[in-house]
Design a protein around this motif. Sequence first.
Motif, PDB file in Angstrom:
ATOM      1  N   GLN B  75      10.438  -1.399   5.913  1.00  7.92           N
ATOM      2  CA  GLN B  75       9.711  -2.611   6.144  1.00  7.92           C
ATOM      3  C   GLN B  75       8.324  -2.504   5.628  1.00  7.92           C
ATOM      4  OE1 GLN B  75      10.923  -4.992   7.938  1.00  7.92           O
ATOM      5  NE2 GLN B  75      12.908  -4.149   8.334  1.00  7.92           N
ATOM      6  N   VAL B  76       8.035  -3.683   5.376  1.00  9.46           N
ATOM      7  CA  VAL B  76       6.642  -4.094   4.690  1.00  9.46           C
ATOM      8  C   VAL B  76       5.478  -3.512   5.823  1.00  9.46           C
ATOM      9  CG1 VAL B  76       4.961  -5.649   4.037  1.00  9.46           C
ATOM     10  CG2 VAL B  76       7.463  -5.991   3.532  1.00  9.46           C
ATOM     11  N   ALA B  80       2.681  -0.603   5.382  1.00 12.21           N
ATOM     12  CA  ALA B  80       1.210  -0.993   5.507  1.00 12.21           C
ATOM     13  C   ALA B  80       0.586  -0.002   6.225  1.00 12.21           C
ATOM     14  CB  ALA B  80       0.937  -2.524   5.710  1.00 12.21           C
ATOM     15  N   ALA B  99       7.399  -1.933  -0.898  1.00  7.38           N
ATOM     16  CA  ALA B  99       8.538  -2.434  -0.227  1.00  7.38           C
ATOM     17  C   ALA B  99       8.321  -3.929  -0.330  1.00  7.38           C
ATOM     18  CB  ALA B  99       8.405  -2.462   1.470  1.00  7.38           C
ATOM     19  N   SER B 100       7.168  -4.597  -0.925  1.00  2.10           N
ATOM     20  CA  SER B 100       7.018  -5.906  -1.220  1.00  2.10           C
ATOM     21  C   SER B 100       6.012  -6.035  -2.245  1.00  2.10           C
ATOM     22  CB  SER B 100       6.722  -6.652   0.049  1.00  2.10           C
ATOM     23  OG  SER B 100       6.181  -7.786  -0.276  1.00  2.10           O
ATOM     24  N   PRO B 101       6.117  -6.870  -3.328  1.00  2.25           N
ATOM     25  CA  PRO B 101       4.805  -6.924  -4.096  1.00  2.25           C
ATOM     26  C   PRO B 101       3.594  -7.631  -3.777  1.00  2.25           C
ATOM     27  CG  PRO B 101       6.646  -8.742  -4.642  1.00  2.25           C
ATOM     28  CD  PRO B 101       6.887  -7.651  -3.494  1.00  2.25           C
ATOM     29  N   GLU B 102       3.865  -8.310  -2.616  1.00  2.00           N
ATOM     30  CA  GLU B 102       2.859  -9.116  -2.022  1.00  2.00           C
ATOM     31  C   GLU B 102       2.484  -8.700  -0.550  1.00  2.00           C
ATOM     32  OE1 GLU B 102       1.323 -11.706  -3.525  1.00  2.00           O
ATOM     33  OE2 GLU B 102       2.856 -12.094  -5.097  1.00  2.00           O
ATOM     34  N   GLY B 103       3.112  -8.128   0.225  1.00  2.00           N
ATOM     35  CA  GLY B 103       3.020  -8.038   1.552  1.00  2.00           C
ATOM     36  C   GLY B 103       2.072  -6.636   1.825  1.00  2.00           C
ATOM     37  N   ASN B 105      -0.838  -6.062  -0.011  1.00  2.00           N
ATOM     38  CA  ASN B 105      -2.080  -6.232  -0.571  1.00  2.00           C
ATOM     39  C   ASN B 105      -3.204  -6.113   0.168  1.00  2.00           C
ATOM     40  OD1 ASN B 105      -0.573  -6.792  -3.060  1.00  2.00           O
ATOM     41  ND2 ASN B 105      -1.036  -8.938  -2.890  1.00  2.00           N
ATOM     42  N   GLY B 106      -3.202  -6.173   1.563  1.00  2.00           N
ATOM     43  CA  GLY B 106      -4.163  -6.080   2.436  1.00  2.00           C
ATOM     44  C   GLY B 106      -4.364  -4.630   2.391  1.00  2.00           C
ATOM     45  N   GLY B 166      16.756 -11.291  -1.036  1.00  2.00           N
ATOM     46  CA  GLY B 166      15.122 -11.028  -0.470  1.00  2.00           C
ATOM     47  C   GLY B 166      14.445  -9.841  -1.147  1.00  2.00           C
ATOM     48  N   PHE B 168      12.611  -8.409  -4.601  1.00  2.00           N
ATOM     49  CA  PHE B 168      12.383  -9.008  -5.822  1.00  2.00           C
ATOM     50  C   PHE B 168      13.204  -8.508  -6.992  1.00  2.00           C
ATOM     51  CE2 PHE B 168       9.351  -6.520  -8.088  1.00  2.00           C
ATOM     52  CZ  PHE B 168       9.093  -5.279  -7.392  1.00  2.00           C
TER      53      PHE B 168
END
Lengths: 316, 338
Positions: B75-76, B80, B99-103, B105-106, B166, B168
Motif C-alpha cells: 500500500q502506498v 510512505a 508502490a506508486s509513481p506519484e503517491g 512523492n511527498g 491499477g 502502472f
Amino acid sequence: MSALARLAPPRLLRALLPAVSLAAILAAIFWLQPRTASYFGLNLLLNLSIPIALATIAQMFILCVNDLDLSIGGYVSLTACITATWLNDTPALGVLALLLCVVAYAAMGALIHLRQLPSIVVTLGMSFVWLGLAVLLLPTPGGQAPDWLRALMTLKPPYVPFPIVAAVVFALVVHVGLMRSAYGVVLRGAGGNPRAVERAGWSLLHVKLTLYALAGLFGVLAGMALVGLTTSADANIALRYTLLSIAGVILGGGEFVGGRVSPIGAVMGAMTLTLAGSFLSFLRLNPDWQIGAQGAILILVLALRALINRAERRAP
Amino acid sequence: MKSMIFAAAAAGMAVSFAATPAPADTADKRIALSNNYAGNSWRQAMLRSWETVTSQAVADGVVAAADAFTTAENQVTEQAAQIQNLILQGYDAIVLNAASPEGLNGAVREACGVGITVVSFDGVVSEPCAWRIAVDFVQMGKDEVLYLAERLPEGGNLLEIRGLAGVFVDDAISSGIHEGVAENPQFQIVGSVHGDWAQDVAQKAVAGILPSLPEVHAVVTQGGDGYGAAQAFKAAGRPTPVIIMGNRHDELTWWKEQKDATGYETMSVSIAPGVSTLAFWVAQQILDGAEVPKDLVVPFLRIDQDTLEEGLADTEPGGVANVLYSLDDAQTVIATAQ
C-alpha cells in the motif's frame, strides 16, 4: 483486582488505556531511535497518522449507531483523487464533487435505515462503487495537490509539530460536538438504545443522516489531508484505511455496539496504529512477521481492555 | 589516511575501479532498500539478488550497511510511512521500488530535503529530486506483438493477460501491446483478463473466459502468468496457442517440455530481478560523488528458442531468470545515459 479497582476505578482505567498504549509505544520508539525524539522526527513519524485519524473519526460516527463502514477506504481514495484532480484544476467543480460525496454518504445512511439493510453489505457494495469512480477519475496514478493544501500539511508551527496540533484540534472539536453537546447525546443514544430515543420523539432517520454525513465529511477531510502529504493521488491510495479505521476506533476504547465511542480515544488509537508500524520497522523485524506483530499489539491492548471491562462489571 | 582514500576514490572515478573494489569513499555510508511487495517469485528473486550482492559489498567495505525493508502490505500509505522511518534511521541513500509513481512523492521530497539520495527502480517515482532506473515496459509489450508478427505473419486472435489492475506497470505493458496491435492490424485482441502476475490467478481467469472465445492463436502476457494460461488451455481441451512467457522457472520448464515433445516455439521476456543490484551500485556511485543523469534505462532479459536451455539452467526452481549486476555494469549504464 478489587484493590486495584478501589485505587483506580475501571471507568478511569478504560479511558486511560488508549493514552497509556500510545505513550508506551512512543517511549519504545524514542528508546529504539533517539533521532525521532525531535520536532523533525515527530513530524515525520506522525504526519501520515493525520489522514488515518480523520478516517478513524469517520468510522467512529458509523460505529456510533452500531453500523460498520467497509467503504471508508475506497471513499477516502475517491476523495483523494478528486482533491488531486478537480479541486486543483477547477476548484468550484472540486468543491461541488466533494459536497456530492458527503450527500451520497448521507443517502447511504438513509438507505440503510429506511430499508433496514445490514450496513456491512451496503457499505461493502459501495466500496466498489467508490473505487470504480476513483479509477474512472484517475485511471493511472497522478494529479497534483492544490498548493494551499500542500502548504497547510507541511506547516511548521513553532514548538509543537503540525500533526500533533491537528490531532488535538480534531479530537477536541469532535469530543465537544459528540460528547458534550445535547444533540451529541441523542446521536450516541441512538446507538445505545434506539427505541428509547425514537420514543422520546427523535427521528432515527435524522440521526443516521447526520452521522453518515459527518462520516462523509471526515472522509473528505482524510482524503484531502492524504493528498496534501503525498502530493498526488492513486485510486488505490487509501484502501487500507477501512480496516485501520475500525481497529483505531476499537483500540481507542470504542465498542462495536451500544453507541460507546470516544473521539479522543479514536484519534489516539489511530496514532498508536501508525506508530506500531514504525516501531516494528525500527525493530528491524522481518516483514513476514510484521502483520502478525501488528495484530499481536492489537490483541494485547484489547486483552487489557477485556480485563478492565470484567473489573467494571464486578465493581458495585 | 582519509585523504589517501579520497585520492584513491577520485582516481578510481577517473579510470574506473579495479577488479577488486578498494574501500571507497562510501565505506561509512548506509543504503536502505525500500520495497513494497514480496509476494511473487520475481520480488523474492529481487530481494535475494540484493542480499547476495550487497552482503559482498558490505564485506568488502564498499558501504557500511545495505538493509532491505519490505512493507507488510502493498500500500502506498504503508510505504510512505516506511520511507519516513528510513529517513529517521539516518540512511544516506534509499533505493526504492515504489508502490506508486506519484503517491510517494511527498515522502521522497522529505528524504531529498535532508540530503538523502533516492534511487527508484522498476516501480519508479516521478519526484524530480529522485533518480529513476526505469524499464521501458511499453516497449516490452510492443516487442511481444512484434515477435508474434514474425511468428504468425497471417495474424490471428490474441488473448491478453494483464497484471494487477491499477498498477502502472500493467497499464504500460498493456498500452505497448495495444500499440503493437494497432501497427499490426492482422491481429485482434479477442479477450482480456487480469492474471495479477500469478499463475493460479491467471489460470482461473483464462479458464473463465475461454468458453466465450473463438480460436486463440496467441496469448500476450506480462510475466508470471504464461504457465497458468497453458494449464487453462490444456484443461479446456483447446489447442495450445503461442504463449509469450515471462522468464519464470515454471514457464521455462513447461516451454522446454513442449519444445522437446512437439517443437513448440515461443519467446520469453521480462526484467531481471537483479535490477535491484544495479540500483544499489548506482546509489553507491551517486554517494561516491559520480555525475549520474536522473533517468537511466535497464535492458530487458529476453530468452529465445535457441537460448532457452541456457536461460533455464541459470534459473533456480521457483525463481526468475536473473542477472546480478556489478559495479562495472552500473558504470556502463550511467555512461550510456550520458
